[in-house]
Design a protein around this motif. Structure first.
Motif, mmCIF file in Angstrom:
data_model
loop_
_atom_site.group_PDB
_atom_site.id
_atom_site.type_symbol
_atom_site.label_atom_id
_atom_site.label_comp_id
_atom_site.label_asym_id
_atom_site.label_seq_id
_atom_site.Cartn_x
_atom_site.Cartn_y
_atom_site.Cartn_z
ATOM 1 N N THR A 1 31.732 42.132 29.394
ATOM 2 C CA THR A 1 32.777 41.768 30.672
ATOM 3 C C THR A 1 33.468 42.639 30.779
ATOM 4 O OG1 THR A 1 33.523 39.874 31.642
ATOM 5 C CG2 THR A 1 34.044 40.600 29.410
ATOM 6 N N ASP A 2 33.633 43.178 31.971
ATOM 7 C CA ASP A 2 34.781 44.147 32.294
ATOM 8 C C ASP A 2 35.889 43.174 32.639
ATOM 9 O OD1 ASP A 2 32.973 46.407 32.392
ATOM 10 O OD2 ASP A 2 32.071 45.024 34.440
ATOM 11 N N HIS A 3 37.018 44.077 31.830
ATOM 12 C CA HIS A 3 38.813 43.788 32.063
ATOM 13 C C HIS A 3 39.231 43.198 32.847
ATOM 14 C CE1 HIS A 3 42.442 43.330 29.560
ATOM 15 N NE2 HIS A 3 43.081 43.841 30.848
ATOM 16 N N TYR A 4 39.822 42.109 32.630
ATOM 17 C CA TYR A 4 40.801 41.395 34.022
ATOM 18 C C TYR A 4 41.837 40.027 32.755
ATOM 19 C CZ TYR A 4 37.655 37.186 32.226
ATOM 20 O OH TYR A 4 37.094 35.929 31.200
ATOM 21 N N ASN A 5 42.664 40.032 33.124
ATOM 22 C CA ASN A 5 43.837 39.029 33.143
ATOM 23 C C ASN A 5 43.664 38.032 33.454
ATOM 24 O OD1 ASN A 5 44.304 41.327 31.043
ATOM 25 N ND2 ASN A 5 45.932 42.696 33.097
ATOM 26 N N ILE A 6 43.833 36.694 33.125
ATOM 27 C CA ILE A 6 43.718 35.693 34.001
ATOM 28 C C ILE A 6 46.010 35.370 34.006
ATOM 29 C CG2 ILE A 6 44.403 33.205 33.650
ATOM 30 C CD1 ILE A 6 41.489 33.295 32.017
ATOM 31 N N LEU A 7 45.669 34.907 35.188
ATOM 32 C CA LEU A 7 47.418 34.747 35.785
ATOM 33 C C LEU A 7 47.671 33.268 35.651
ATOM 34 C CD1 LEU A 7 47.784 37.632 38.259
ATOM 35 C CD2 LEU A 7 48.687 37.778 36.008
ATOM 36 N N SER A 8 46.269 32.417 36.216
ATOM 37 C CA SER A 8 47.107 31.059 36.150
ATOM 38 C C SER A 8 45.204 30.739 36.046
ATOM 39 C CB SER A 8 47.702 30.788 37.371
ATOM 40 O OG SER A 8 47.036 30.964 38.607
ATOM 41 N N ALA A 9 45.763 29.178 36.012
ATOM 42 C CA ALA A 9 44.005 28.169 36.080
ATOM 43 C C ALA A 9 44.842 26.633 35.750
ATOM 44 C CB ALA A 9 43.663 28.225 34.731
ATOM 45 N N GLU A 10 43.913 26.383 36.658
ATOM 46 C CA GLU A 10 43.477 24.684 37.327
ATOM 47 C C GLU A 10 42.970 23.629 37.677
ATOM 48 O OE1 GLU A 10 46.556 21.435 40.570
ATOM 49 O OE2 GLU A 10 46.675 24.153 40.653
ATOM 50 N N VAL A 11 42.974 22.299 36.981
ATOM 51 C CA VAL A 11 41.434 22.232 37.300
ATOM 52 C C VAL A 11 41.855 20.681 37.742
ATOM 53 C CG1 VAL A 11 39.344 20.365 36.504
ATOM 54 C CG2 VAL A 11 40.480 22.772 34.717
ATOM 55 N N GLU A 12 40.986 20.708 39.223
ATOM 56 C CA GLU A 12 41.158 19.101 40.096
ATOM 57 C C GLU A 12 39.542 19.238 40.382
ATOM 58 O OE1 GLU A 12 42.906 20.368 43.670
ATOM 59 O OE2 GLU A 12 44.504 21.600 42.505
ATOM 60 N N GLY A 13 39.693 17.536 39.724
ATOM 61 C CA GLY A 13 38.882 16.776 39.673
ATOM 62 C C GLY A 13 37.054 17.463 38.763
ATOM 63 N N VAL A 14 35.889 18.695 39.654
ATOM 64 C CA VAL A 14 35.424 18.898 39.497
ATOM 65 C C VAL A 14 35.346 20.049 39.661
ATOM 66 C CG1 VAL A 14 33.582 17.204 39.189
ATOM 67 C CG2 VAL A 14 33.617 18.914 41.398
#
Length: 130
Positions: A49-62
């Motif tokens: 996998t190529d590099h990335y940074n996760i800035l935010s994550a949110e679950v709404e339903g599915v």
């Protein structure tokens, strides 16, 4: 909670909402891209996998909404979201997941911020209609 850089993420349904702008002030040549949409699949986690940074994550339903950043800007980038077939025997049960990033051999160095929308219904312990 997020873990930048290694592509791993632990999601809880209570993740706070984060807002972002895809356009830098004064950058009139950049228009926001539509979110990259994909459907989670069960499979083997790992591989390149190529590099990335996760800035935010949110679950709404599915749906899992993520904002990430990566270097590039000159080629198409593709993403896959894979959930491990195995599930821990914890309460609640947990499944390892990974966002796989293919940068399309993009050699450009601009920092790109991208919204990703993932249908995670395939990762549910019990499959329900609706």
């Amino acid at each position: 909670a997020t873990q930048p850089g290694n592509g791993s993420i632990e999601i809880s349904a209570n993740t706070e909402e984060a807002s972002s702008s895809d356009e830098e002030p004064g950058d009139s040549n950049t228009k926001p891209e539509k979110p990259f949409r994909t459907k989670a699949t069960l499979g083997e986690i790992g591989g390149k996998t190529d590099h990335y940074n996760i800035l935010s994550a949110e679950v709404e339903g599915v749906l899992l909404f993520m904002t990430i950043e990566y270097s590039g800007g000159c080629a198409r980038h593709d993403f896959q979201f894979i959930g491990n077939r195995g599930v821990s025997k914890s309460i609640p049960p947990q499944r390892s997941v990974m966002l796989m990033h293919d940068n399309g051999d993009d050699m450009c160095e601009a920092m790109v911020k991208r919204d990703i929308e993932i249908d995670i219904s395939e990762l549910a312990m019990k499959q329900e209609k609706g």
